[in-house]
Design an enzyme around this catalytic site. Structure first.
Site, PDB file in Angstrom:
ATOM      1  N   HIS A 192      29.021  -3.913  26.725  1.00 26.22           N
ATOM      2  CA  HIS A 192      29.348  -2.833  26.581  1.00 26.22           C
ATOM      3  C   HIS A 192      28.259  -1.835  25.948  1.00 26.22           C
ATOM      4  O   HIS A 192      27.623  -0.463  26.090  1.00 26.22           O
ATOM      5  CB  HIS A 192      30.558  -2.506  25.482  1.00 26.22           C
ATOM      6  CG  HIS A 192      31.252  -1.101  25.926  1.00 26.22           C
ATOM      7  ND1 HIS A 192      30.505   0.090  25.968  1.00 26.22           N
ATOM      8  CD2 HIS A 192      32.626  -0.571  26.127  1.00 26.22           C
ATOM      9  CE1 HIS A 192      31.258   1.186  26.043  1.00 26.22           C
ATOM     10  NE2 HIS A 192      32.528   0.783  26.362  1.00 26.22           N
ATOM     11  N   ASP A 232      31.068   0.727  47.513  1.00 25.70           N
ATOM     12  CA  ASP A 232      31.226   0.297  49.167  1.00 25.70           C
ATOM     13  C   ASP A 232      30.030  -0.385  49.455  1.00 25.70           C
ATOM     14  O   ASP A 232      28.975  -0.113  49.463  1.00 25.70           O
ATOM     15  CB  ASP A 232      31.224   1.612  49.731  1.00 25.70           C
ATOM     16  CG  ASP A 232      31.502   1.566  51.261  1.00 25.70           C
ATOM     17  OD1 ASP A 232      31.561   0.490  51.552  1.00 25.70           O
ATOM     18  OD2 ASP A 232      31.546   2.519  52.079  1.00 25.70           O
TER      19      ASP A 232
END
Length: 420
Positions: A153, A366
């Site tokens: 993070h 994608d």
């Protein structure tokens, strides 16, 4: 879910490193962590994607990943220190960890895929990891692919992480990565003289003597879908969080005189003046903390809680962000303060923490065969932690992933649709 007899078989690969066209960049430089990186959680976060066939080969996915790493070099580096002992990201191109795995069953047999301990087998470990990014590609019978992605993070927030993932998909499709990230973490300069307009002690920072670590004996994480439309002038997010805050507080059976708050991440890109482009790569988040006495939260109508949230978020504005920059630059070392972000906390009661990924393009990952049909956070047993995601059924609804103790869950299910 995945049964013990159907757990993945693992095939660890060598470190996956950036792939460059032309001359190689130097591997002896580093990037200092910004003031916003330093207050982010010092831990890895895991995401789970699932794709139906046809899916690209693992070779195609790794080649695309190597191209994306050549643009987002931070992910292929390591944490280190500069000559003054300050934390930095070493751009040494040592690479990230890639794991290939297979399961001798179809993904449909493992459904429903929801946050539980079985998800831990679908991504690499979150503990004791030197790599800043890890990827696990798990192939199921029938051709379905589950992608487990973990990232540290302190390298990047949700906005930046989702941009990297989209870039990975572009690279796999042979599309030029666009837009390019803005990677100057030194852009947040302190003012001279500084202006401490807000008190950041007890908010982003605390004294080392304080102890914020709790223990958890029983935990339960479940997924709950809710479609909410509340009252103007509050947003769907504000109304939904207000409703969940009240419902969870009610099932916790807290004293009416106790104080409860919600920790809400606020993206500084749209708050700072001049505005910081979305392409900024790193962390640029601070938090709002709407709070209330339990009796007021439960006895007053829903718009009361929504207004508390609205007003608290509005206060985390340009002035607040710049006050934070000044405070961090001048006061943290002087007063020997540490961050309040506690990656080891396991119980937040009487409080909540909300991570909203609604506006981030996580669903746009994608690889050439279409968008994922599942996107969820991994199993994170922290009571009182909520994840909000746009629904994959594209009907403008929101999926809420809610962490509660098992004893409170039945009551929560009974009241969560009752709007008072």
């Amino acid at each position: 879910m995945l049964h013990s007899s159907k757990l993945p078989s693992f095939f660890p690969q060598p470190q996956s490193k950036p792939s460059y066209q032309g001359s190689l960049p130097p591997t002896t430089i580093h990037i200092p962590l910004s003031v916003f990186d330093k207050v982010a959680f010092d831990t890895h976060v895991a995401l789970i994607y699932a794709y139906r066939p046809p899916t690209p080969s693992n070779v195609t996915l790794e080649l695309g990943l190597q191209k994306a790493l050549s643009v987002y070099r931070e992910w292929a580096g390591r944490f280190g220190e500069d000559d003054n002992g300050r934390p930095v990201i070493l751009l040494n191109d040592e690479g990230m960890r890639l794991v290939e795995a297979s399961v001798d069953s179809t993904l449909d047999q493992a459904m429903p895929l929801k946050p539980s301990e079985s998800l831990l087998s679908l991504h690499p470990s979150l503990k004791g990891v030197v790599e800043l990014v890890q990827v696990q590609l798990t192939r199921f019978s029938g051709g379905s692919l589950v992608l487990g992605f973990t990232k540290h993070h302190r390298v990047a927030d949700g906005q930046s992480t989702s941009s990297f993932l989209v870039a990975w998909g572009q690279a796999c499709q042979g599309i030029d990565i666009s837009p390019f990230p803005l990677q100057d973490r030194t852009t947040f300069s302190r003012r001279n003289p500084p202006r401490f307009e807000f008190d950041h002690r007890g908010v982003e920072f605390m004294n080392k003597k304080l102890d914020n670590v709790y223990s958890l004996d029983d935990n339960f994480m479940d997924r709950h879908q809710d479609i909410v439309s509340f009252f103007k002038p509050y947003s769907t997010f504000e109304s939904l969080v207000a409703h969940l805050w009240r419902a969870i507080t009610k099932v916790r059976a807290l004293s009416g005189f106790e104080t409860t708050h919600v920790k809400i991440a606020v993206n500084g890109r749209t708050r700072l003046n001049p505005r910081v482009p979305n392409e900024y790569f790193g962390n640029l988040v601070l938090w709002a903390f709407p709070c209330a006495k339990v009796m007021n939260l439960l006895e007053k109508p829903l718009p009361y809680a929504a207004k508390l949230i609205h007003d608290a978020v509005a206060k985390v504005n340009n002035n607040y962000f710049k006050s934070f920059i000044d405070f961090t630059s001048y006061k943290v070392e002087e007063e020997d303060l540490i961050t309040t972000a506690d990656a080891d906390a396991t119980v937040l009661c009487p409080n909540l923490e909300v991570d909203s990924w609604i506006r981030f393009p996580f669903y746009d990952l994608d690889f050439g065969g279409g968008c994922p049909y599942i996107f969820i956070p991994s199993y994170t047993p922290i009571e009182g932690c909520l994840f909000l995601l746009s629904s994959l059924i594209w009907d403008e609804s929101i999926d809420a992933f809610i962490h509660l103790f098992r004893d409170n869950w039945t009551t929560f299910e009974q009241i969560c649709y009752c709007i008072e």
